[in-house]
Design a protein around this motif. Structure first.
Motif, PDB file in Angstrom:
ATOM      1  N   THR A  86      35.682  52.252  43.518  1.00 56.76           N
ATOM      2  CA  THR A  86      35.115  51.006  43.047  1.00 56.76           C
ATOM      3  C   THR A  86      33.628  50.959  43.395  1.00 56.76           C
ATOM      4  O   THR A  86      33.244  51.224  44.529  1.00 56.76           O
ATOM      5  N   HIS A  87      32.795  50.617  42.434  1.00 57.64           N
ATOM      6  CA  HIS A  87      31.364  50.592  42.660  1.00 57.64           C
ATOM      7  C   HIS A  87      30.979  49.343  43.440  1.00 57.64           C
ATOM      8  O   HIS A  87      31.575  48.288  43.295  1.00 57.64           O
ATOM      9  N   SER A  88      29.922  49.461  44.238  1.00 56.96           N
ATOM     10  CA  SER A  88      29.408  48.310  44.970  1.00 56.96           C
ATOM     11  C   SER A  88      28.633  47.408  44.030  1.00 56.96           C
ATOM     12  O   SER A  88      28.239  47.811  42.929  1.00 56.96           O
ATOM     13  N   VAL A  89      28.407  46.174  44.483  1.00 54.54           N
ATOM     14  CA  VAL A  89      27.628  45.232  43.691  1.00 54.54           C
ATOM     15  C   VAL A  89      26.231  45.784  43.434  1.00 54.54           C
ATOM     16  O   VAL A  89      25.698  45.689  42.321  1.00 54.54           O
ATOM     17  N   HIS A  90      25.662  46.410  44.461  1.00 61.00           N
ATOM     18  CA  HIS A  90      24.309  46.952  44.316  1.00 61.00           C
ATOM     19  C   HIS A  90      24.259  48.051  43.260  1.00 61.00           C
ATOM     20  O   HIS A  90      23.361  48.068  42.407  1.00 61.00           O
ATOM     21  N   LYS A  93      24.441  46.656  39.784  1.00 58.81           N
ATOM     22  CA  LYS A  93      23.194  46.026  39.368  1.00 58.81           C
ATOM     23  C   LYS A  93      22.156  47.070  38.985  1.00 58.81           C
ATOM     24  O   LYS A  93      21.390  46.886  38.026  1.00 58.81           O
ATOM     25  N   VAL A  94      22.117  48.175  39.714  1.00 57.33           N
ATOM     26  CA  VAL A  94      21.193  49.265  39.380  1.00 57.33           C
ATOM     27  C   VAL A  94      21.549  49.855  38.019  1.00 57.33           C
ATOM     28  O   VAL A  94      20.674  50.105  37.177  1.00 57.33           O
ATOM     29  N   LEU A  98      19.235  50.001  34.571  1.00 63.01           N
ATOM     30  CA  LEU A  98      18.981  51.236  33.825  1.00 63.01           C
ATOM     31  C   LEU A  98      19.415  51.103  32.372  1.00 63.01           C
ATOM     32  O   LEU A  98      18.726  51.577  31.462  1.00 63.01           O
ATOM     33  N   ASN A  99      20.553  50.462  32.153  1.00 64.03           N
ATOM     34  CA  ASN A  99      21.040  50.280  30.785  1.00 64.03           C
ATOM     35  C   ASN A  99      20.094  49.404  29.980  1.00 64.03           C
ATOM     36  O   ASN A  99      19.910  49.609  28.773  1.00 64.03           O
ATOM     37  N   SER A 155      24.031  41.917  34.899  1.00 66.50           N
ATOM     38  CA  SER A 155      25.461  42.191  34.821  1.00 66.50           C
ATOM     39  C   SER A 155      26.223  40.913  35.132  1.00 66.50           C
ATOM     40  O   SER A 155      25.623  39.868  35.414  1.00 66.50           O
ATOM     41  N   HIS A 156      27.546  40.994  35.116  1.00 68.06           N
ATOM     42  CA  HIS A 156      28.371  39.826  35.403  1.00 68.06           C
ATOM     43  C   HIS A 156      28.123  39.284  36.806  1.00 68.06           C
ATOM     44  O   HIS A 156      28.342  38.099  37.068  1.00 68.06           O
TER      45      HIS A 156
END
Length: 400
Positions: A86-90, A93-94, A98-99, A155-156
């Motif tokens: 699971t990816h961290s919030v940080h 956001k990165v 980038l997207n 992001s969300h």
């Protein structure tokens, strides 16, 4: 812990950037050489293919980059995305940032960092578009859904804000809406995201555990434009979900373009006119989504066949607000009053007031709403609209 997906995507993007820098250096070098040696300019006039004049050093560098990318794909493609942590919030956001900057490139190059459009629940879990998973995720699902759509490079997670004031949860407590948060690649064309959102909203309605009675749409910044684009593409074939949208809210949405995007385009256009500056006009390498924000493009027709780095007038097709829906505009200004010079000139620092309020000199492009359905918040910037209590209170009041 760094995931294989993140490692793969980051390495691929780094190689892409290195290749881009090499091309800039090559263009600059070639320009200088052409100016110094008149014979090179004669070869340009004679139409000698650029590949025949390309230096061996640059060919070697680009070939090396290509080989490294192929090796990267072969070495990491075997790892399953299902095994990713699971990816961290940080990190999310990165990836979102980038997207926003180069998301169209990430998608075109099949970079694992490219975000695919999906919904999240209030706990941040991804939703799968099938009825069985919906029922398990929402055992107490109600007939009213609110979909919150973030803006460029966000992001969300940003709906939580700095004060942890989650607008979706507030609407759930106040009016019984089930909150869903859209995540999407903001570097794609707004029309591409709008068309896909229209399709996903129909799947959402069809697979929801209970019959949907109302679909509330809320968009911040670019998110509001994606909503309007989705409504257009959903209303043309008269998809059933469009009949469920009784209200839609737009928070700081640049309906007629964002000042920063206009300034970036102007700088790029001017730099292109100077031979030595042209290779460094980096705004030409920004995403399609950012370029769409120059005028607020909503449809494929607004950008197809057009060089968006060249100067052109606002040729957008007028897109009216979805009929049968009540629309609310929320705008912000850093000034003490909407009529202040700073408020008129810069608005909320990213979007001017006239654009956020839907005003336009062209009567066909002007978005007409009731005066009581538009409010300007003083001493607020663009991002503050996401988690400001006064803004949330106004939204809750409008939805009574």
């Amino acid at each position: 812990m760094v995931s294989v997906k993140s490692l793969h995507g980051s390495a691929q993007l780094l190689l892409d950037v290195a290749g881009g820098v090499t091309r800039i250096a090559e263009r600059t070098h070639r320009t200088i050489v052409r100016e110094i040696n008149p014979l090179n300019r004669l070869r340009d006039i004679a139409g000698v293919p650029s590949k025949e004049r390309e230096g061996q050093t640059y060919r070697f560098i680009q070939s090396t980059m290509s080989s490294l990318q192929q090796g990267l794909h072969r070495s990491l493609d075997g790892f399953s995305a299902d095994d990713e942590p699971t990816h961290s919030v940080h990190s999310e956001k990165v990836a979102a940032a980038l997207n926003g900057v180069c998301g169209d490139h990430l998608e075109a190059s099949n970079n694992p960092l490219a975000i695919t459009m999906h919904f999240r629940n209030s706990q941040g879990a991804k939703l799968r578009p099938d009825s069985s998973s919906m029922g398990a995720t929402f055992p107490n699902a109600g007939p009213r859904i609110v979909v919150l759509v973030h803006g460029l490079c966000l992001s969300h997670e940003y709906w939580k804000g700095h004060n942890e004031a989650d607008l979706g949860i507030e609407l759930q407590r106040a009016h019984g809406f089930t909150p869903l948060y859209l995540n999407y690649n903001t570097g794609r064309h707004i029309s591409s995201n709008g068309r896909e959102l229209s399709e996903q909203l129909q799947i959402l309605v069809d697979t929801w555990p209970v019959n949907v009675e109302e679909l509330l749409l809320i968009g911040h910044s670019m998110g509001g434009l994606v909503i309007r684009s989705a409504c257009w593409y959903g209303s043309e074939p008269k998809l059933p979900w469009t009949q469920l949208v009784k209200k839609a809210l737009y928070l700081g949405s640049p309906h007629h373009g964002a000042a920063l995007a206009k300034a970036g385009h102007l700088l790029t256009f001017v730099m292109h006119k100077f031979r030595y500056a042209s290779p460094f006009a980096l705004a030409q390498h920004t995403s399609a989504g950012i370029k769409d924000l120059r005028y607020g493009n909503l449809l494929d027709d607004d950008w197809e066949g057009i060089d968006q780095d060249e100067f052109h007038l606002d040729i957008r097709k007028p897109v009216p607000l979805l009929a049968g829906t009540r629309h609310y505009f929320l705008a912000a200004t850093i000034g003490d009053h909407p009529t202040d010079f700073s408020s008129t000139l810069v608005g909320d620092l990213l979007v001017r007031l006239d654009s956020a309020k839907g005003h336009h000199s062209d009567a066909l492009k002007k978005l007409r709403i009731r005066p009581e359905d538009c409010r300007v918040f003083e001493k607020l910037n663009h991002l503050a609209l996401l988690d400001n209590k006064v803004v949330h209170d106004q939204i809750v009041e409008w939805l009574v």
